[in-house]
Design a protein around this motif. Structure first.
Motif, mmCIF file in Angstrom:
data_model
loop_
_atom_site.group_PDB
_atom_site.id
_atom_site.type_symbol
_atom_site.label_atom_id
_atom_site.label_comp_id
_atom_site.label_asym_id
_atom_site.label_seq_id
_atom_site.Cartn_x
_atom_site.Cartn_y
_atom_site.Cartn_z
ATOM 1 N N ASP A 26 14.106 2.130 -9.415
ATOM 2 C CA ASP A 26 13.718 3.189 -8.644
ATOM 3 C C ASP A 26 12.562 2.861 -7.811
ATOM 4 N N ASP A 27 12.336 1.655 -7.578
ATOM 5 C CA ASP A 27 11.510 1.164 -6.512
ATOM 6 C C ASP A 27 11.880 0.166 -5.836
ATOM 7 N N ALA A 38 0.783 -1.104 -0.044
ATOM 8 C CA ALA A 38 -0.014 0.095 0.081
ATOM 9 C C ALA A 38 0.910 1.198 -0.044
ATOM 10 N N GLY A 39 0.645 2.224 -0.689
ATOM 11 C CA GLY A 39 1.049 3.640 -1.027
ATOM 12 C C GLY A 39 2.567 3.457 -1.515
ATOM 13 N N GLU A 40 2.731 2.243 -2.253
ATOM 14 C CA GLU A 40 4.097 2.139 -3.174
ATOM 15 C C GLU A 40 3.846 2.565 -4.522
ATOM 16 N N GLN A 41 4.748 3.143 -5.029
ATOM 17 C CA GLN A 41 4.758 3.008 -6.759
ATOM 18 C C GLN A 41 5.365 2.310 -7.204
ATOM 19 N N ILE A 42 4.695 1.250 -8.002
ATOM 20 C CA ILE A 42 5.379 -0.006 -8.473
ATOM 21 C C ILE A 42 5.212 0.032 -9.874
ATOM 22 N N ARG A 43 6.455 0.373 -10.571
ATOM 23 C CA ARG A 43 6.097 0.370 -12.166
ATOM 24 C C ARG A 43 5.882 -0.922 -12.632
#
Ligand SMILES: Cc1cc2nc3c(=O)[nH]c(=O)nc-3n(C[C@H](O)[C@H](O)[C@H](O)COP(=O)(O)O)c2cc1C
Length: 191
Positions: A65-66, A40-45
């Motif tokens: 970068d993640d 939750a809340g993470e930016q995962i490309r």
């Protein structure tokens, strides 16, 4: 013996987390170390299909970068992997899908690095879409040459609001049986 669990929900500590925690509590009681990662809340490309992982073959995704490379490493080190998701429009969350696509491609590129680890899918749902979601996660385990323990029902819990799933007695019981079977299987494979 260690199991790493990922909660793909966009909502921290919700129903998916409750279901995973029930499985994990059984694993801990059986002497298996566990770790829960909440996305939750993470930016995962998502995967860019560059296929760099097939040339570098270093268990890493070129996108750095993640947290995906950290999560791949956790999976590599674990004997078992739990992937949990709420149902969003009849499918898993985008965060979990992005993690599966990138970790899955890296695993395939590295001689199936998750091969023979134990994998379990856990799904929280309000009403419909649990089985396609459950199937999609299991398809990741299957193509990764992983081994899937069964339970007394498919690993699904019903609820909408945070905490609702605790009232799904059969769903919670399914998680307990899953935990017992997952622990049994990991111990057999490690023996
Ligand atoms: C964007 C979004 C889409 C959803 N789509 C579905 C759906 O297709 N079917 C369903 O039964 N529930 C759907 N739900 C409800 C969630 O699956 C349900 O509330 C679940 O328990 C949430 O788990 P969580 O607390 O771990 O986030 C959706 C919820 C959200 C936020």
């Amino acid at each position: 013996m260690k199991v790493v669990a990922f909660n793909g929900s966009g909502r921290k500590d919700g129903n998916t987390a409750l279901l995973i925690r029930r499985v994990v509590s059984i694993l801990e009681a059986e002497g298996i170390e566990t770790e829960l990662v909440q996305l939750a809340g993470e930016q995962i490309r998502g995967c860019t299909a560059c296929r760099t992982c097939f040339s570098t073959k270093n268990n890493r995704c070129v996108i750095d970068d993640d947290n995906v490379n950290t999560y791949i490493q956790k999976m590599v080190e674990a004997d078992g992997i739990i992937l949990g998701s709420p149902v969003y429009f009849s499918m898993m969350s985008p965060e979990l899908k992005a993690l599966i696509d990138r970790a899955g491609y890296v695993a395939l590129a590295n001689d199936y690095v998750f091969k023979r680890k134990v994998g379990a899918a856990v799904v929280a749902v309000r009403r419909a879409g649990a089985i396609p979601t459950f199937d999609a996660i299991n398809h990741f385990f299957l193509i990764s040459q992983m081994i899937i323990p069964a339970s007394s029902y498919w690993n699904v819990g019903f609820g909408r609001k945070k905490g609702d799933v605790a009232g799904d007695e059969e769903g919670m019981r399914t998680m307990e049986t899953l935990g017992k079977n997952m622990a049994w299987l990991i111990k057999k494979l490690k023996a």
